[in-house]
Design a protein around this motif. Structure first.
Motif, mmCIF file in Angstrom:
data_model
loop_
_atom_site.group_PDB
_atom_site.id
_atom_site.type_symbol
_atom_site.label_atom_id
_atom_site.label_comp_id
_atom_site.label_asym_id
_atom_site.label_seq_id
_atom_site.Cartn_x
_atom_site.Cartn_y
_atom_site.Cartn_z
ATOM 1 N N UNK A 47 24.444 33.308 0.618
ATOM 2 C CA UNK A 47 25.585 34.254 0.236
ATOM 3 C C UNK A 47 26.600 34.103 1.502
ATOM 4 N N UNK A 48 25.904 33.312 2.627
ATOM 5 C CA UNK A 48 26.111 33.410 3.535
ATOM 6 C C UNK A 48 25.918 32.337 4.619
ATOM 7 N N UNK A 49 26.733 32.498 5.617
ATOM 8 C CA UNK A 49 26.072 30.959 6.719
ATOM 9 C C UNK A 49 26.088 31.655 7.841
ATOM 10 N N UNK A 86 27.327 35.456 11.362
ATOM 11 C CA UNK A 86 27.398 35.416 10.092
ATOM 12 C C UNK A 86 28.506 35.719 9.400
ATOM 13 N N UNK A 87 28.848 34.722 8.264
ATOM 14 C CA UNK A 87 30.176 34.588 8.066
ATOM 15 C C UNK A 87 29.883 34.462 5.966
ATOM 16 N N UNK A 88 30.505 35.614 5.290
ATOM 17 C CA UNK A 88 30.800 35.593 4.097
ATOM 18 C C UNK A 88 31.155 34.416 3.311
ATOM 19 N N UNK A 107 25.150 45.460 3.263
ATOM 20 C CA UNK A 107 25.389 46.194 4.277
ATOM 21 C C UNK A 107 25.732 45.044 5.856
ATOM 22 N N UNK A 108 25.262 43.893 5.608
ATOM 23 C CA UNK A 108 26.051 42.548 6.118
ATOM 24 C C UNK A 108 27.503 42.492 6.024
ATOM 25 N N UNK A 109 28.124 42.471 4.590
ATOM 26 C CA UNK A 109 29.216 42.348 3.837
ATOM 27 C C UNK A 109 30.536 43.221 4.780
ATOM 28 N N UNK A 110 29.616 44.857 4.528
ATOM 29 C CA UNK A 110 31.043 46.000 5.607
ATOM 30 C C UNK A 110 30.766 45.422 6.250
ATOM 31 N N UNK A 122 21.119 25.456 1.403
ATOM 32 C CA UNK A 122 22.135 26.251 0.395
ATOM 33 C C UNK A 122 22.233 25.442 -1.193
ATOM 34 N N UNK A 123 22.195 23.663 -1.352
ATOM 35 C CA UNK A 123 22.366 23.467 -2.521
ATOM 36 C C UNK A 123 21.486 24.145 -3.516
ATOM 37 N N UNK A 124 20.162 23.847 -3.343
ATOM 38 C CA UNK A 124 18.868 24.138 -4.146
ATOM 39 C C UNK A 124 18.871 25.814 -4.445
ATOM 40 N N UNK A 125 19.221 26.794 -3.529
ATOM 41 C CA UNK A 125 19.764 28.087 -4.231
ATOM 42 C C UNK A 125 20.593 28.726 -4.893
ATOM 43 N N UNK A 126 22.374 27.359 -4.761
ATOM 44 C CA UNK A 126 22.936 27.717 -5.788
ATOM 45 C C UNK A 126 23.018 27.271 -7.412
#
Ligand code: HEM
Length: 483
Positions: free
Chosen positions: A435-437, A464-466, A143-146, A308-312
């Motif tokens: 996925x997002x900042x 938010x930004x992808x 939804x956010x991407x949209x 972010x680093x851990x998630x990636x």
């Protein structure tokens, strides 16, 4: 004392002090107290509450003990539970009037239910719910991407939607049937209406006296309850006719739950009440935990980068055991609910006299333990008002007294959904951060407000930004887990 990093060093960057009301210099008088309780109960707390183990007094009626001392808490919530019962107001507010559900049941009814329901929320079972949690996270991010880049979202609203979606997918995994959208709408009205504290609740009027909010919404409430009964009846038929075809979700587990001692199943009213209790107790609380964690990350470059680093890194590994590897993400969630515990007060009423430290407990005394005060208590925490997730990492974590940190309560009535909530919040925070900042909307003022649960007063507006490139293997892993 807690607060050192696991390697014994202080954070390299100055820690962040998140917004919170300054404690009053001294306890408020009755008149000012009632005003503050109406405005924002967080403003009632005074310096002695954060500095002394047990403070007497509070409300103008009755005898109140404000208890923030680990040994006394252990006594009330674990060792002498027979003398302390949930008080009426807390039961009404937190259980939304669902008197047959686990949150508000007492005595033998509670014991039998807790025994039967415990396996549904055991760690092993919760792990099986992870794919549904990831699916709900994916749906939110799609939804956010949209919305395109630099869209504004209210994180508090988004997280409430997400946690409801997770409950819908884990309780009713084969859907809500034809009327799904109307049921969802009615559910919103239902929880808004029964969650409202009426002045009649404060004066202890019995349940049969109609509350205005509930009376106004009565036709929606009836529609919603009937719809839930219908979903339960359909599943019951399926379990009777083709048990192998029934999904292994919370509804099936609940309908099959047996009391190990008597072999009895739950009554119709108990099944319905518990479903509504799980939705009511499990959505706003978990949504607040996620919302505060996102806010705190938006204020700390260091922790945003670490998460972010851990998630990636971890999303590129197997889905099995993922939550166990998201160690820093979980520490951020735990620190978020230390600073902003969604349930900001646990209270009990004494059935008979007792002694807590040097204070006498009378029959009828109200014992209030506020996780908010406890988690910021000067005698228990190092730099208590600072955001520092390293408290929950490595050896530092083991120095936290079990009775100093109570986001989920403790003892026999500890939150039955605590593993579920931590699993969900950790997975979703890591997914979103990878996925997002997120940036707090310019000019937004974030302030904690206690209204049944502890939430940001005006929501959490964020831009938010992808992210440019999704983490390695992320998409494949998420597809796998959703299969
Ligand atoms: C971050 C999220 C959550 C927080 C902070 C939270 C907090 C709490 C607290 C503090 C209690 C104990 C109250 C007391 O002792 O007076 C409690 C009880 C309870 N919670 Fe949670 N909760 C959360 C999520 C959930 C979820 C996801 C569910 C279910 C799906 C749930 C269901 C319950 C139930 C049924 C009880 C009553 C348990 C009993 O009395 O035996 N909670 N919760």
């Amino acid at each position: 004392m807690t607060g050192l990093r696991q390697d014994g060093l202080r954070s390299p960057r100055p820690p962040y002090r998140p917004p919170a009301p300054q404690p009053q210099p001294r306890p408020l008088g009755a008149f000012a107290l009632l005003g503050a309780l109406r405005r924002n109960p967080l403003e009632c707390w005074a310096r002695p509450h954060f500095e002394q183990p047990i403070v007497e007094g509070g409300l103008p009626v009755g005898h109140v003990l404000l208890v923030h001392e680990p040994a006394a808490i252990r006594h009330v919530l674990l060792e002498n539970t027979a003398n302390y019962q949930k008080d009426r107001l807390q039961r009404r507010v937190l259980s939304a009037g669902l008197s047959d559900g686990l949150l508000s049941a007492e005595g033998e009814q509670w014991r039998v239910q807790r025994r039967a329901l415990a396996p549904i929320f055991a760690h092993k079972q919760v792990r099986d719910f992870a794919p549904a949690m990831i699916e709900a996270g994916k749906a939110m991010m799609e939804r956010w991407l949209g919305m395109g880049d630099d869209a504004e979202i209210d994180v508090a609203v988004e997280m409430t939607r997400l946690t409801l979606d997770v409950l819908e997918r884990t309780i009713f995994s084969d859907g809500l049937g034809r009327d799904a959208e109307s049921i969802r709408l009615a559910m919103k009205v239902y929880f808004a209406a029964i969650g409202k504290i009426s002045p009649l609740d404060l004066i202890g009027a019995p349940d049969f006296v109609p509350r205005l909010a509930r009376w106004r919404a009565r036709s929606t409430l009836r529609f919603f309850e009937a719809a839930i009964d219908e979903v339960i009846a359909t599943r019951r038929r399926l379990l009777a006719e083709r048990p192998d075809a029934a999904p292994r979700d919370i509804l099936t587990l609940l309908l099959n739950a047996l009391d190990a001692e008597s072999g009895a199943r739950m009554s119709e009213a108990e099944v319905r009440s518990n479903i509504l209790t799980f939705i009511s107790a499990g959505h706003e609380t978990t949504a607040n935990a996620l919302t505060w964690a996102m806010f705190l990350l938006s204020q700390s470059d260091e922790w945003r980068e670490r998460i972010e680093a851990e998630a990636q890194r971890e999303y590129s590994g197997p889905v099995e055991g993922l939550v166990d590897r998201l160690v820093e993400t979980r520490a951020v969630i735990e620190e978020a609910i230390r600073l902003y515990p969604p349930i900001a007060a646990i209270s009990r009423v004494a059935l008979g006299p007792d002694q807590l430290g040097d204070k006498r407990v009378r029959r009828g005394s109200l014992i209030v333990i506020s996780p908010y005060v406890l988690h910021r208590h000067r005698l228990l925490w190092d730099r208590p008002d600072m955001f520092d997730p390293t408290r929950f990492l490595g050896p530092a974590r083991t120095t936290i007294d079990r009775f100093s940190y109570l986001p989920f309560g403790v003892g026999p009535r500890i939150c039955i959904g605590h593993a579920f909530a931590l699993h969900e919040a950790t997975l979703v925070l890591a997914m979103a951060a990878s996925r997002f900042s997120f940036a707090l909307k310019e000019g937004a003022r974030i302030w904690p407000m206690l209204r049944v649960t502890l939430r940001p007063e005006n929501g959490l507006p964020m831009i938010i930004r992808r992210k440019a490139a999704p983490p390695r293997n992320d998409a494949r892993r998420l597809e796998t887990s959703a299969a």
